[in-house]
Design a protein around this motif. Structure first.
Motif, PDB file in Angstrom:
ATOM      1  N   THR A   1      25.489 110.876 -51.781  1.00  0.00           N
ATOM      2  CA  THR A   1      24.424 111.095 -50.791  1.00  0.00           C
ATOM      3  C   THR A   1      24.778 110.454 -49.464  1.00  0.00           C
ATOM      4  N   ASP A   2      25.191 109.198 -49.509  1.00  0.00           N
ATOM      5  CA  ASP A   2      25.549 108.487 -48.276  1.00  0.00           C
ATOM      6  C   ASP A   2      26.727 109.174 -47.581  1.00  0.00           C
ATOM      7  N   LYS A   3      27.713 109.594 -48.363  1.00  0.00           N
ATOM      8  CA  LYS A   3      28.916 110.193 -47.779  1.00  0.00           C
ATOM      9  C   LYS A   3      28.613 111.521 -47.101  1.00  0.00           C
TER      10      LYS A   3
ATOM     11  N   SER B   1      26.308 121.837 -43.034  1.00  0.00           N
ATOM     12  CA  SER B   1      25.584 121.103 -41.986  1.00  0.00           C
ATOM     13  C   SER B   1      24.797 122.030 -41.073  1.00  0.00           C
TER      14      SER B   1
ATOM     15  N   THR C   1      25.822 112.777 -46.127  1.00  0.00           N
ATOM     16  CA  THR C   1      24.856 112.643 -45.037  1.00  0.00           C
ATOM     17  C   THR C   1      25.525 112.108 -43.781  1.00  0.00           C
ATOM     18  N   ASN C   2      26.333 111.069 -43.936  1.00  0.00           N
ATOM     19  CA  ASN C   2      26.925 110.394 -42.779  1.00  0.00           C
ATOM     20  C   ASN C   2      28.192 111.071 -42.273  1.00  0.00           C
ATOM     21  N   GLU C   3      29.018 111.610 -43.162  1.00  0.00           N
ATOM     22  CA  GLU C   3      30.292 112.176 -42.746  1.00  0.00           C
ATOM     23  C   GLU C   3      30.232 113.682 -42.528  1.00  0.00           C
ATOM     24  N   ASN C   4      29.494 114.391 -43.370  1.00  0.00           N
ATOM     25  CA  ASN C   4      29.451 115.847 -43.283  1.00  0.00           C
ATOM     26  C   ASN C   4      28.213 116.354 -42.554  1.00  0.00           C
ATOM     27  N   ALA C   5      27.307 115.444 -42.212  1.00  0.00           N
ATOM     28  CA  ALA C   5      26.079 115.787 -41.482  1.00  0.00           C
ATOM     29  C   ALA C   5      25.242 116.825 -42.233  1.00  0.00           C
TER      30      ALA C   5
ATOM     31  N   ASP D   1      22.085 117.808 -44.500  1.00  0.00           N
ATOM     32  CA  ASP D   1      20.731 117.444 -44.908  1.00  0.00           C
ATOM     33  C   ASP D   1      20.544 117.903 -46.354  1.00  0.00           C
TER      34      ASP D   1
ATOM     35  N   ARG E   1      26.239 107.203 -53.803  1.00  0.00           N
ATOM     36  CA  ARG E   1      27.436 107.148 -52.953  1.00  0.00           C
ATOM     37  C   ARG E   1      27.712 108.517 -52.330  1.00  0.00           C
TER      38      ARG E   1
END
Length: 390
Positions: free
Chosen positions: A79-81, A220, A83-87, A89, A77
């Motif tokens: 990882t998904d957050k 990011s 990656t998608n919200e904070n950009a 890597d 969870r």
């Protein structure tokens, strides 16, 4: 006669947290409205309690030790957050779940700094950060921010020495509500890269921004993985302060050190709290944001009430978090003023001195902890009290 044992001087010399002191004064004056502690007024998502109740009945893992860095499902969870919200890597980074982001900060300091090393804190600072650095045997280097509580990059760079191990930024900021720009945070991150130290970026209030201001995560940035430590918390956005769950993103080369620290101090984050955190992150920002958005109106109400004091107070309008740091034209000591406001006017705030403000009289006002009507009543008491006391 044998000598009496003594407490460690490095702990004795650390400031005493002011919140318990203020709490005692509040308890002695029933009916006091507290605009002091930094919590939100809403409860955790219903899904959190549902998941916890189900896990208590069906999940045997809860009675065992867990992996020091967190449950696999919570790691996913996070990882998904991020990656998608904070950009961010996650290549060359590791996720470590902690018992709140205060623990994550202490982990970071212990992992990167030896006794006598220096950690730079822009001031006003979050007092638990200052305390953690001193408890670790390190030196706190406080650098001032400008009149709007924004970073002064020249002053920060001038403060860097051969003993500097980290520069800390908190954005959105506790205690000022300032939100640092992408340019400023990028400049700090680049400074850390050039000087060979770490950028510790505390983002506990990442969802709490207003008026179109956007939060930026330094993690990011390209080539930031090797020197950036990013700290996050579920306490604020998800109303989960008591669940004590946060997480940190650390350079991969630091994971062995963090593992030693966390395994010694905690062994693993409490598994039941990780179940709660997994459920909260599953509901996601779509659950949290509607609870946060009304705070803009509460902030505007607080600003309008304080502006009625005219030239007796000065403060920049905060762009984030749920705090105002206000300077007052008075000869009064800030702690004495706090006590008088509780005793005689039934409203509690925190003294600026606990956040490192060493001159004048300043107060931190928290406007996220109560229903808007109660905040309005508290602000009215505060304004009337200050009109009398200043």
């Amino acid at each position: 006669m044998p000598s009496n044992p003594r407490a460690a001087s490095r702990i004795e010399n650390v400031q005493t947290p002011v919140i318990p002191v203020v709490a005692e004064w509040i308890a002695a004056h029933p009916g006091t409205i507290s605009l002091g502690q930094g919590v939100v007024r809403y409860a955790a998502p219903a899904a959190v309690r549902q998941a916890v109740c189900q896990a208590v009945e069906t999940e045997p893992r809860l009675d065992r030790y867990g992996y020091f860095a967190g449950l696999p499902e919570l790691q996913q969870r996070i990882t998904d957050k991020v990656t998608n919200e904070n950009a961010i890597d996650l290549t060359d980074r590791e996720i470590v779940v902690t018992a709140g982001s205060n623990m994550a900060f202490l982990n970071a300091v212990l992992a990167v700094a030896d006794p006598g090393d220096e950690v730079i804190l822009p001031g006003p600072y979050y007092f638990n950060h200052h305390m953690a650095i001193e408890m670790s045997g390190c030196q706190v280097v406080v650098v001032p921010t400008d009149q709007r509580h924004q970073l002064d990059l020249q002053v920060i760079e001038q403060a860097v020495t051969s003993r500097t191990r980290a520069i800390v930024t908190v954005s959105p900021n506790n205690p000022t509500g300032a939100v640092y720009s992408r340019n400023s945070l990028s400049a700090v991150n680049e400074l850390c890269r050039r000087k060979g130290c770490y950028h510790v970026t505390d983002e506990a209030y990442e969802y709490f921004t207003y008026d179109g201001i956007e939060h930026f995560s330094p993690g990011s940035l390209p080539d930031s993985a090797n020197h950036t430590i990013s700290l996050y918390s579920l306490s604020k956005a998800y109303g989960m302060a008591g669940w004590r769950c946060g997480y940190m993103l650390v350079p991969r080369h630091l994971q062995p050190s963090i593992k030693k620290i966390q395994d010694t101090n905690l062994i693993c984050p409490p598994l039941i709290c990780q179940v709660a955190a997994t459920a909260a992150l599953t509901t996601g920002r779509a659950w949290a944001q509607p609870h946060i958005d009304p705070l803009r109106g509460v902030r505007d109400m607080a600003v309008a009430e304080l502006e009625r004091l005219g030239a007796r107070c000065h403060f920049p309008k905060p762009d984030g978090a749920f705090y105002l740091m206000v300077d007052f034209e008075t000869q009064r000591n800030d702690l004495e003023l706090v006590h008088a406001l509780i005793r005689d006017w039934g409203v509690a705030v925190l003294p600026g001195s606990t956040f490192g403000i060493g001159t004048g009289c300043s107060l931190r006002i928290a406007f996220g902890c109560l229903a808007p009507a109660d905040v309005a009543e508290g602000l009215g008491r505060l304004r009337r009290g200050l009109e009398h006391l200043l």
